[in-house]
Scaffold this active site. Structure first.
Site, PDB file in Angstrom:
ATOM      1  N   HIS A  82       0.814  -1.215   0.000  1.00 45.33           N
ATOM      2  CA  HIS A  82       0.000   0.000   0.000  1.00 45.33           C
ATOM      3  C   HIS A  82       0.848   1.267   0.000  1.00 45.33           C
ATOM      4  O   HIS A  82       0.341   2.345  -0.279  1.00 45.33           O
ATOM      5  CB  HIS A  82      -0.992  -0.003   1.172  1.00 45.33           C
ATOM      6  CG  HIS A  82      -0.389   0.296   2.503  1.00 45.33           C
ATOM      7  ND1 HIS A  82       0.036  -0.684   3.374  1.00 45.33           N
ATOM      8  CD2 HIS A  82      -0.136   1.477   3.128  1.00 45.33           C
ATOM      9  CE1 HIS A  82       0.504  -0.120   4.474  1.00 45.33           C
ATOM     10  NE2 HIS A  82       0.419   1.194   4.354  1.00 45.33           N
ATOM     11  N   ASP A 125       0.008  -7.627   1.690  1.00 50.02           N
ATOM     12  CA  ASP A 125       0.509  -6.254   1.694  1.00 50.02           C
ATOM     13  C   ASP A 125       2.038  -6.266   1.731  1.00 50.02           C
ATOM     14  O   ASP A 125       2.665  -6.023   2.766  1.00 50.02           O
ATOM     15  CB  ASP A 125      -0.068  -5.515   2.904  1.00 50.02           C
ATOM     16  CG  ASP A 125       0.190  -4.018   2.849  1.00 50.02           C
ATOM     17  OD1 ASP A 125       0.593  -3.525   1.782  1.00 50.02           O
ATOM     18  OD2 ASP A 125      -0.012  -3.347   3.882  1.00 50.02           O
ATOM     19  N   SER A 218       4.229   2.895   7.938  1.00 52.16           N
ATOM     20  CA  SER A 218       3.963   1.802   7.012  1.00 52.16           C
ATOM     21  C   SER A 218       5.224   1.243   6.380  1.00 52.16           C
ATOM     22  O   SER A 218       6.149   1.983   6.045  1.00 52.16           O
ATOM     23  CB  SER A 218       3.046   2.288   5.883  1.00 52.16           C
ATOM     24  OG  SER A 218       1.718   2.361   6.299  1.00 52.16           O
TER      25      SER A 218
END
Length: 265
Positions: A82, A125, A218
Site C-alpha cells: 500500500h 501487503d 507503514s
C-alpha cells in the site's frame, strides 16, 4: 495523545453496513497528521543502530507520502504494497536516522517496483523495490530474513523491535525527524481478533501497553530479538493508533521474495 486530524481520505477496511461493531482500520500512512507521525513512546535511534532501515518518500499524482522499508540485499528493499501502489516515483534513502545524514539516495521509477499480484488493500501487503547496487558499510547493512522451511514458528511470545520515523514530540514545530524504535510483544492472532476480525495466517499482530506504531510507519520492519531477523512488515492499525498493531507475516512470502529477487533464502 492529541486528537488525530485527517487531511486525506483514509481507507477503511470495514464497511459500517456489514460490521458495525468493528473498529475502523487504517494503513499507517493514510492519515496525514503531521503533528503525530511517530512510534508512540518510542526512543531516538543512534546512527548505525538499525543499518537496514530505509526511508521512503512516495510521490503519486495527488500527494507525497512517507513510508519505511528494510534493505534485504545490495539491490532490494522490502516494504508494504500500500506504500508503493500508484506511485509515480519513490525516493529511497539509506544509512541515516534523519534527513540531513543519509549516506545514499535513489529516485526509483515504477518499473523497478514489484507489488504482490494478489494485494487487495487488505491482504498480501508486500512490495519490493529494486535499487542500484549499494555497498555495505557501518551504516548500511541488510536485515536478516528467515530461511525457507516446511514449517515456521508463529513467534508468539517473542519480543521484537519496531522502527519508524516521526517528530520527537507532538508539541514540536521542528521539521527534525529522527528514527524512532520500540520493543513490542508478538501475540496470538486470536488476541487481536476483536480489533482485526479479518486476520489470516499470513498476517500477525503485536500488543504493548505503551508502544504503538502510528501514522507514517507503514512498510517498516518488525525484527525479533535476539536474532534480529525480520518477521513482519508494518501494515495496518486501529483508528487512533491504539494497540494492537497489524503486520504482514514475512514467512508467508519468502518464496515470493526469492522468486523475484533470487536471494538464497
Amino acid at each position: 495523545m492529541k486528537a488525530l486530524v485527517v487531511f486525506a481520505l483514509a481507507l477503511v477496511y470495514v464497511s459500517a453496513s456489514v460490521h458495525e461493531d468493528q473498529p475502523d482500520i487504517y494503513h499507517y500512512n493514510e492519515l496525514q497528521d503531521i503533528s503525530n507521525v511517530e512510534i508512540i513512546n518510542g526512543h531516538n535511534a543512534s546512527l548505525g543502530k538499525f543499518p537496514y532501515q530505509v526511508r521512503l518518500f512516495i510521490k503519486t499524482s495527488k500527494k507525497c507520502i512517507g513510508c519505511s522499508g528494510s534493505l534485504i540485499n545490495h539491490n532490494w528493499v522490502l516494504t508494504a504494497a500500500h506504500c508503493t501502489n500508484g506511485s509515480n516515483s519513490v525516493e529511497v534513502l539509506l544509512g541515516g536516522i534523519e534527513n540531513s545524514d543519509f549516506r545514499a539516495k535513489f529516485l526509483i521509477k515504477p518499473k523497478y517496483i514489484i507489488i504482490h499480484e494478489d494485494w487487495d488493500d487488505q491482504f498480501n501487503d508486500i512490495s519490493l523495490i529494486r535499487i542500484p547496487y549499494i555497498k555495505y558499510s557501518r551504516y548500511i547493512k541488510p536485515v536478516n530474513l528467515p530461511k525457507i522451511q516446511q514449517n515456521y514458528k508463529t513467534y508468539v511470545g517473542f519480543k521484537a523491535i519496531a522502527t519508524g520515523w516521526g517528530r520527537t514530540s507532538n508539541a514540536s514545530n521542528s521539521s527534525l525527524e529522527i528514527l524512532q524504535y520500540g520493543t513490542v510483544n508478538i501475540v496470538n492472532n486470536k488476541k487481536c481478533s476483536n480489533s482485526f476480525y479479518f486476520l489470516t495466517s499470513s498476517q500477525m499482530c503485536t500488543f504493548d501497553s505503551k508502544i504503538s506504531l502510528c501514522l507514517g510507519d507503514s512498510g517498516g520492519p518488525l525484527v525479533i530479538l535476539p536474532s534480529k531477523v525480520q518477521v513482519g512488515i508494518a501494515s495496518f492499525v486501529s483508528k487512533g493508533c491504539s494497540n494492537p498493531n497489524g503486520f504482514t507475516r514475512v514467512t508467508s512470502f519468502l518464496k515470493w521474495i526469492k522468486r523475484h529477487t533470487g536471494l538464497p533464502l
